[in-house]
Design a protein around this motif. Structure first.
Motif, PDB file in Angstrom:
ATOM      1  N   LYS A  92       0.810  -1.221   0.000  1.00 20.89           N
ATOM      2  CA  LYS A  92       0.000   0.000   0.000  1.00 20.89           C
ATOM      3  C   LYS A  92       0.847   1.276   0.000  1.00 20.89           C
ATOM      4  CE  LYS A  92      -3.851   2.354   2.006  1.00 20.89           C
ATOM      5  NZ  LYS A  92      -4.753   2.568   3.091  1.00 20.89           N
ATOM      6  N   PRO A  93       1.886   1.402   0.844  1.00 22.59           N
ATOM      7  CA  PRO A  93       2.706   2.621   0.800  1.00 22.59           C
ATOM      8  C   PRO A  93       3.391   2.812  -0.561  1.00 22.59           C
ATOM      9  CG  PRO A  93       3.147   1.411   2.812  1.00 22.59           C
ATOM     10  CD  PRO A  93       2.300   0.531   1.956  1.00 22.59           C
TER      11      PRO A  93
ATOM     12  N   LYS B 253       2.187   1.822  -3.453  1.00 21.76           N
ATOM     13  CA  LYS B 253       1.137   2.292  -4.370  1.00 21.76           C
ATOM     14  C   LYS B 253       0.885   3.781  -4.167  1.00 21.76           C
ATOM     15  CE  LYS B 253      -1.522  -1.814  -5.379  1.00 21.76           C
ATOM     16  NZ  LYS B 253      -2.858  -2.403  -5.412  1.00 21.76           N
ATOM     17  N   ASN B 254       0.910   4.233  -2.905  1.00 20.59           N
ATOM     18  CA  ASN B 254       0.709   5.660  -2.622  1.00 20.59           C
ATOM     19  C   ASN B 254       1.836   6.491  -3.244  1.00 20.59           C
ATOM     20  OD1 ASN B 254      -1.609   5.115  -1.177  1.00 20.59           O
ATOM     21  ND2 ASN B 254      -0.599   5.169   0.802  1.00 20.59           N
TER      22      ASN B 254
ATOM     23  N   PHE C  22       1.312   6.650  -6.975  1.00 20.82           N
ATOM     24  CA  PHE C  22       0.231   7.570  -7.313  1.00 20.82           C
ATOM     25  C   PHE C  22       0.716   9.023  -7.272  1.00 20.82           C
ATOM     26  CE2 PHE C  22      -3.166  10.420  -5.931  1.00 20.82           C
ATOM     27  CZ  PHE C  22      -4.064  10.255  -6.976  1.00 20.82           C
ATOM     28  N   MET C  23       1.451   9.375  -6.215  1.00 22.73           N
ATOM     29  CA  MET C  23       1.944  10.749  -6.096  1.00 22.73           C
ATOM     30  C   MET C  23       2.952  11.089  -7.193  1.00 22.73           C
ATOM     31  SD  MET C  23       0.419  12.481  -3.813  1.00 22.73           S
ATOM     32  CE  MET C  23       1.536  13.860  -3.851  1.00 22.73           C
TER      33      MET C  23
ATOM     34  N   ILE D 293       5.313  13.780  -0.983  1.00 23.85           N
ATOM     35  CA  ILE D 293       4.787  12.462  -0.669  1.00 23.85           C
ATOM     36  C   ILE D 293       4.663  12.346   0.845  1.00 23.85           C
ATOM     37  CG2 ILE D 293       5.251   9.989  -0.762  1.00 23.85           C
ATOM     38  CD1 ILE D 293       6.794  10.522  -3.360  1.00 23.85           C
ATOM     39  N   GLU D 294       3.497  11.927   1.303  1.00 26.51           N
ATOM     40  CA  GLU D 294       3.287  11.732   2.736  1.00 26.51           C
ATOM     41  C   GLU D 294       4.085  10.511   3.192  1.00 26.51           C
ATOM     42  OE1 GLU D 294      -0.384  10.689   5.708  1.00 26.51           O
ATOM     43  OE2 GLU D 294      -0.810  11.769   3.862  1.00 26.51           O
TER      44      GLU D 294
END
Length: 75
Positions: free
Chosen positions: A11-12, A14-15, A18-19, A34-35
């Motif tokens: 998941k991280p 993929k985040n 996406f960013m 990016i968070e």
């Protein structure tokens, strides 16, 4: 069980993907970051990318300032 762990660990990533896509395909908004939610290798990637974007933003700002001073006007 393995599938759940795999999805959670990806998941991280993929985040981040996406960013990166959003920054690359958008208007080139260099204020986006990016968070960072993890303290592992994926978090390191996000941190280093954020540092890279900050460096680019400063370089562009310096170039703009040089051009303004050189020609005595800014757009």
């Amino acid at each position: 069980m393995t599938l759940v762990l795999l999805k959670k660990s990806l998941k991280p990533l993929k985040n981040i993907n996406f960013m990166l896509h959003d920054i690359a395909e958008g208007q080139g908004d260099l204020t986006k970051k990016i968070e960072i939610n993890t303290k592992d290798e994926i978090g390191d990637i996000a941190l280093n990318f954020n540092n890279f974007i900050t460096s680019i933003r400063k370089t562009i700002g310096n170039c703009s300032a040089i051009n303004c001073n050189k020609y005595f006007f800014c757009y």
